[in-house]
Structure formats: structure tokens, C-alpha cells
Motif scaffolding. Structure first.
Motif, PDB file in Angstrom:
ATOM      1  N   MET A   1      40.717  44.125  43.311  1.00 15.45           N
ATOM      2  CA  MET A   1      40.324  43.134  42.305  1.00 15.45           C
ATOM      3  C   MET A   1      40.145  41.759  42.923  1.00 15.45           C
ATOM      4  O   MET A   1      39.125  41.117  42.761  1.00 15.45           O
ATOM      5  CB  MET A   1      41.359  43.078  41.189  1.00 15.45           C
ATOM      6  CG  MET A   1      41.510  44.385  40.434  1.00 15.45           C
ATOM      7  SD  MET A   1      42.436  44.251  38.898  1.00 15.45           S
ATOM      8  CE  MET A   1      41.269  43.408  37.844  1.00 15.45           C
ATOM      9  N   GLU A  24      45.042  44.707  44.369  1.00 14.15           N
ATOM     10  CA  GLU A  24      44.167  45.841  44.079  1.00 14.15           C
ATOM     11  C   GLU A  24      44.214  46.279  42.620  1.00 14.15           C
ATOM     12  O   GLU A  24      43.319  46.954  42.140  1.00 14.15           O
ATOM     13  CB  GLU A  24      44.532  47.031  44.981  1.00 14.15           C
ATOM     14  CG  GLU A  24      44.473  46.725  46.470  1.00 14.15           C
ATOM     15  CD  GLU A  24      43.076  46.374  46.961  1.00 14.15           C
ATOM     16  OE1 GLU A  24      42.110  46.590  46.195  1.00 14.15           O
ATOM     17  OE2 GLU A  24      42.942  45.865  48.081  1.00 14.15           O
ATOM     18  N   ASN A  25      45.268  45.945  41.906  1.00 16.34           N
ATOM     19  CA  ASN A  25      45.460  46.387  40.527  1.00 16.34           C
ATOM     20  C   ASN A  25      45.810  45.187  39.650  1.00 16.34           C
ATOM     21  O   ASN A  25      46.124  44.108  40.160  1.00 16.34           O
ATOM     22  CB  ASN A  25      46.584  47.432  40.465  1.00 16.34           C
ATOM     23  CG  ASN A  25      46.264  48.656  41.315  1.00 16.34           C
ATOM     24  OD1 ASN A  25      45.264  49.324  41.077  1.00 16.34           O
ATOM     25  ND2 ASN A  25      47.106  48.936  42.307  1.00 16.34           N
ATOM     26  N   PRO A  26      45.765  45.361  38.330  1.00 15.05           N
ATOM     27  CA  PRO A  26      46.154  44.244  37.439  1.00 15.05           C
ATOM     28  C   PRO A  26      47.664  44.027  37.446  1.00 15.05           C
ATOM     29  O   PRO A  26      48.351  44.206  36.445  1.00 15.05           O
ATOM     30  CB  PRO A  26      45.635  44.697  36.068  1.00 15.05           C
ATOM     31  CG  PRO A  26      45.607  46.180  36.139  1.00 15.05           C
ATOM     32  CD  PRO A  26      45.252  46.512  37.554  1.00 15.05           C
ATOM     33  N   GLU A  27      48.185  43.625  38.609  1.00 18.10           N
ATOM     34  CA  GLU A  27      49.627  43.472  38.792  1.00 18.10           C
ATOM     35  C   GLU A  27      50.049  42.024  38.534  1.00 18.10           C
ATOM     36  O   GLU A  27      49.238  41.109  38.531  1.00 18.10           O
ATOM     37  CB  GLU A  27      50.023  43.867  40.222  1.00 18.10           C
ATOM     38  CG  GLU A  27      49.736  45.319  40.552  1.00 18.10           C
ATOM     39  CD  GLU A  27      49.836  45.590  42.032  1.00 18.10           C
ATOM     40  OE1 GLU A  27      50.439  46.615  42.399  1.00 18.10           O
ATOM     41  OE2 GLU A  27      49.307  44.794  42.826  1.00 18.10           O
ATOM     42  N   TRP A  29      51.861  39.116  40.174  1.00 20.22           N
ATOM     43  CA  TRP A  29      52.282  38.598  41.471  1.00 20.22           C
ATOM     44  C   TRP A  29      53.006  37.263  41.273  1.00 20.22           C
ATOM     45  O   TRP A  29      52.582  36.423  40.478  1.00 20.22           O
ATOM     46  CB  TRP A  29      51.076  38.359  42.373  1.00 20.22           C
ATOM     47  CG  TRP A  29      50.578  39.610  43.037  1.00 20.22           C
ATOM     48  CD1 TRP A  29      49.890  40.639  42.450  1.00 20.22           C
ATOM     49  CD2 TRP A  29      50.729  39.950  44.414  1.00 20.22           C
ATOM     50  NE1 TRP A  29      49.616  41.605  43.384  1.00 20.22           N
ATOM     51  CE2 TRP A  29      50.109  41.214  44.587  1.00 20.22           C
ATOM     52  CE3 TRP A  29      51.315  39.333  45.514  1.00 20.22           C
ATOM     53  CZ2 TRP A  29      50.068  41.858  45.824  1.00 20.22           C
ATOM     54  CZ3 TRP A  29      51.270  39.960  46.746  1.00 20.22           C
ATOM     55  CH2 TRP A  29      50.660  41.205  46.900  1.00 20.22           C
ATOM     56  N   GLU A  60      36.693  41.199  41.947  1.00 22.69           N
ATOM     57  CA  GLU A  60      36.039  42.316  41.268  1.00 22.69           C
ATOM     58  C   GLU A  60      34.764  42.731  41.995  1.00 22.69           C
ATOM     59  O   GLU A  60      33.722  43.012  41.397  1.00 22.69           O
ATOM     60  CB  GLU A  60      35.744  41.960  39.808  1.00 22.69           C
ATOM     61  CG  GLU A  60      37.028  41.742  39.009  1.00 22.69           C
ATOM     62  CD  GLU A  60      36.796  41.560  37.526  1.00 22.69           C
ATOM     63  OE1 GLU A  60      35.774  40.942  37.147  1.00 22.69           O
ATOM     64  OE2 GLU A  60      37.629  42.054  36.740  1.00 22.69           O
ATOM     65  N   LYS A 181      46.238  43.360  30.403  1.00 27.40           N
ATOM     66  CA  LYS A 181      45.990  44.197  31.590  1.00 27.40           C
ATOM     67  C   LYS A 181      45.071  43.501  32.601  1.00 27.40           C
ATOM     68  O   LYS A 181      44.090  44.065  33.088  1.00 27.40           O
ATOM     69  CB  LYS A 181      45.417  45.560  31.184  1.00 27.40           C
ATOM     70  CG  LYS A 181      46.381  46.418  30.380  1.00 27.40           C
ATOM     71  CD  LYS A 181      45.789  47.758  30.004  1.00 27.40           C
ATOM     72  CE  LYS A 181      46.821  48.666  29.356  1.00 27.40           C
ATOM     73  NZ  LYS A 181      47.465  48.097  28.159  1.00 27.40           N
ATOM     74  N   PRO A 183      45.309  40.818  36.227  1.00 27.45           N
ATOM     75  CA  PRO A 183      46.257  40.314  37.218  1.00 27.45           C
ATOM     76  C   PRO A 183      46.686  38.890  36.897  1.00 27.45           C
ATOM     77  O   PRO A 183      45.894  38.091  36.388  1.00 27.45           O
ATOM     78  CB  PRO A 183      45.476  40.384  38.538  1.00 27.45           C
ATOM     79  CG  PRO A 183      44.050  40.404  38.145  1.00 27.45           C
ATOM     80  CD  PRO A 183      43.967  41.057  36.804  1.00 27.45           C
ATOM     81  N   GLU A 199      55.834  42.199  39.875  1.00 24.47           N
ATOM     82  CA  GLU A 199      55.623  43.537  40.434  1.00 24.47           C
ATOM     83  C   GLU A 199      55.427  43.444  41.936  1.00 24.47           C
ATOM     84  O   GLU A 199      55.764  44.361  42.672  1.00 24.47           O
ATOM     85  CB  GLU A 199      54.417  44.195  39.770  1.00 24.47           C
ATOM     86  CG  GLU A 199      54.613  44.474  38.286  1.00 24.47           C
ATOM     87  CD  GLU A 199      53.346  44.962  37.631  1.00 24.47           C
ATOM     88  OE1 GLU A 199      53.209  46.193  37.483  1.00 24.47           O
ATOM     89  OE2 GLU A 199      52.501  44.123  37.261  1.00 24.47           O
ATOM     90  N   LYS A 200      54.839  42.326  42.374  1.00 16.95           N
ATOM     91  CA  LYS A 200      54.676  42.050  43.799  1.00 16.95           C
ATOM     92  C   LYS A 200      55.032  40.583  44.036  1.00 16.95           C
ATOM     93  O   LYS A 200      54.899  39.740  43.135  1.00 16.95           O
ATOM     94  CB  LYS A 200      53.239  42.298  44.253  1.00 16.95           C
ATOM     95  CG  LYS A 200      52.780  43.753  44.171  1.00 16.95           C
ATOM     96  CD  LYS A 200      53.412  44.601  45.262  1.00 16.95           C
ATOM     97  CE  LYS A 200      52.938  46.048  45.199  1.00 16.95           C
ATOM     98  NZ  LYS A 200      51.497  46.170  45.448  1.00 16.95           N
TER      99      LYS A 200
END
Length: 362
Positions: A1, A24-27, A29, A60, A181, A183, A199-200
Motif C-alpha cells: 500500500m 503492505e496491509n491496512p495496519e 503503525w 497503492e 480498514k 492504514p 500492529e507494527k
């Protein structure tokens, strides 16, 4: 992403240097680091306020390195909320939509959605100067989200709030992340934000990112003494590792500890305070290290007690007030400290001198 690839930027005397970050994901951070590490400048560069001198930013799948902020579909919320005092709450929320001439039939539905999530319906006709700190944060958050961004940047959004309001807003931000949903990148100095939201995590030092990963992995396995200190580790020991058969002997001043991993030469060993168990009788386990210790000081710290121990070297453990009372801990008491071998993380430091190691920790 989002991929930040070998990006550098100079602003006056400050530099972002060879910076990499891949989301890489909707995490969710969280970025931590001392003041002056470049955290806010990094967010502003992602938002398009600053253009990098080299490297590129992909979002994206598109190269947005030189795109204008309005073309990135990225929202940023500053610590200084910058609400307009002459506008009502609703007018503040709609400001960015109207300035872009993007108001349409869906806008009211977006507002209703945000009102429901953030619980701000009763504030719509108020002026910003009548809002509490928590209410103002919710309005600034709604103003950022009304654009339906694909990425949300938060610059210390909870730092000026009392602890109860901060906890409520953490819950609401978590709910927003789950609902939208997308990031989120969040700068903070509060470790409670990391534990509650991240999450990160990314650690910044002097304009670059030095370590990323899941919070539990970064905190347990810092890559440098600097990262260990930034992550709140109090037990950071300088010493030397000597190979011994299938393992090593760590010489840490007046304390020697045998470990199963093989290391040679100067090292820094780190041990988190919460990984130490204090007991009156020794634990018996091959997977644990047990040392005799003397309690030298008890330091109240909210619901916990920081116990300063002499094991040959100075160690700090954290216990609850209840545990301290049950153990009847007093300065001068003889106790045992126990920790798993896996809790003791060893960082090879090559041929660095002790002074160089300490410089990296400051």
C-alpha cells in the motif's frame, strides 16, 4: 500500500537519510523516537508537504513522490488541532470538503457516519472555544476523515489529554481503524499508545528508521542499545562474550551468566524489567537463570513498584504493589531474581569501545 524507498530530504540542518518503510496491509503503525528524530517531517513528506531530494514514495501502486498534497488522498491530523475559531464544529468538519468543492449528496451521509462513530452529534452547532480537549480532538479527527482518505497520518494526537480522555480516544481510534480498514501512521511518545493500538512499530533515530516490526518483537529483540533504551528497557549491560563449548559466558562486570547462544567479543545484554521475577526461594528450572540479589531501593511508580537490585550489577525489576506487600520487600532484603534465558537479549557490538556503546544509547 505504502512504500518509501531510499528517500532522503534536507531541511536546513536536518536530514532524513536513506529511509525505507513498507506498509503492505491496512495496519496500524506507530512511530516512536526522541524529539528531533524526524518523525513529523516524515509524515509531512508522506502527505506531500515536503518533496524528497532522492528516492521515491509509492502509494497503492502509484508513484506519488512529486504529487501535490490535494492529489494524494492522504489526511494528516496535527498535535496542534488548528480548528478555526470563527466556524462552528460542523463548518470546521466540512471545511476541507467545501474548499475542494467536493460537497455532494453523499457528504451528509459521511457526517452522520462520523457522528455515530465519534459521538459528536451534540457538538455540531458549538464553537471550538467551548470544547474540551477530548471534544476538540474528535472534531479534528472528523475533519480529517470526512475526506474519506486512503491513509491517515496522526501527529501525537493524544499527547495533550488527561489519561482518562486519552484512553477513551484510543478506543475510538481503534474503532475507526477497524471500521475504515485503512492504514494509519501514528507518532507518539506514550508507550500506552503502542501497546493499545500498534500492529507494527517503527523506531527512528537521527532522520532514519533503524528498526521495524511487531511491538513485542522489537521490544524483546532490539537491534541496538539505542533501540533498547527508546523502547523503555532499563537493564542494559555492557560486557564481553566468551565462547564456551556450545554456548557463551557473558562477563557483565561483576556478574557472569552462561547462555546457550554463541557470541564472541564486546556485547550489550538487555533485559526488560517486567521479565524479572522476584522470589524468596529460588526457582528450579534449566530454562531460567536464577541469581541472588539484595534489594537496594523501592521506587513507587503508579500501580507498580520499581525494585532496584544488586546482583553484582544493578538490575531493576517491576512488581505490583500487591506483590511487593506479599513479599514484604524492604531495602536490604536478600531475594532471588529469575528470568528466562530467552528474555536476555544479546546485541553484538563488534569492536566498539564502552564509550561508543554508551554514546549510541543516549
Amino acid at each position: 500500500m505504502l512504500r518509501i524507498e531510499n528517500v532522503s530530504l534536507t531541511l536546513g540542518d536536518f536530514q532524513l537519510k536513506s529511509l525505507f518503510l513498507h506498509i503492505e496491509n491496512p495496519e496500524y503503525w506507530v512511530i516512536i523516537g526522541p524529539s528531533g528524530a524526524g518523525k513529523t517531517i516524515l509524515l509531512e513528506m508522506i502527505a506531500g508537504i515536503h518533496k524528497p531530494a532522492s528516492g521515491r514514495i509509492l502509494f497503492e501502486g502509484n508513484d506519488i513522490t512529486h504529487d501535490q498534497p490535494k492529489d494524494r488522498n492522504i489526511a494528516m491530523m496535527y498535535q496542534d488541532l488548528m480548528l478555526f475559531p470563527h466556524l462552528t464544529v460542523k463548518e470546521n468538519i466540512l471545511f476541507s470538503v467545501k474548499i475542494r468543492r467536493a460537497y455532494n449528496v453523499d457528504t451528509e451521509a459521511k457526517i452522520s457516519d462520523l457522528i455515530s462513530i465519534l459521538g459528536i452529534g451534540h457538538l455540531m452547532d458549538r464553537n471550538p472555544d467551548t470544547l474540551s480537549g477530548g471534544e476538540a480532538q474528535r472534531i479534528a479527527l472528523a475533519r480529517a476523515l470526512i475526506q474519506k482518505p486512503r491513509l491517515l497520518l496522526l501527529d501525537e494526537p493524544l499527547s495533550a489529554l488527561d489519561s482518562m480522555t486519552r484512553e477513551r480516544l484510543r478506543q475510538e481510534i481503534r474503532k475507526i481503524h477497524e471500521h475504515l480498514k485503512i492504514p494509519i501512521i501514528h507518532i507518539t511518545h506514550h508507550f500506552e499508545d503502542v501497546y493499545a493500538l500498534a500492529e507494527k512499530v517503527a523506531i527512528m533515530q537521527d532522520g532514519t528508521i533503524v528498526q521495524t516490526g511487531k511491538p513485542e518483537d522489537v521490544f524483546a529483540h532490539p537491534c541496538t542499545p539505542y533501540v533498547a533504551q527508546i523502547c523503555g528497557t532499563e537493564n542494559i549491560f555492557r560486557g564481553e562474550a566468551i565462547p564456551d563449548g556450545t554456548g557463551s559466558i557473558l562477563n557483565l562486570g561483576d556478574l557472569q551468566i552462561r547462555i546457550s547462544a554463541q557470541h564472541r567479543g564486546p556485547v550489550v545484554a538487555v533485559l526488560r524489567s517486567e521479565d524479572i521475577i522476584i522470589s524468596i526461594q529460588p526457582f528450579k528450572s534449566s530454562a531460567r537463570h536464577t541469581l541472588q540479589a539484595t534489594v537496594t531501593e523501592l521506587i513507587p511508580s503508579g500501580p507498580f513498584i520499581r525494585v532496584v537490585l544488586d546482583t553484582g550489577i544493578r538490575m531493576i525489576a517491576i512488581v505490583t504493589r500487591t506483590s511487593s506487600e506479599e513479599l514484604s520487600l524492604m531495602p536490604g532484603d536478600e531475594v532471588f531474581v529469575t528470568f528466562k534465558e530467552s528474555a536476555l537479549h544479546v546485541i553484538p557490538t563488534g569492536e566498539q569501545t564502552s564509550e561508543e556503546i554508551m554514546t549510541g544509547m543516549i
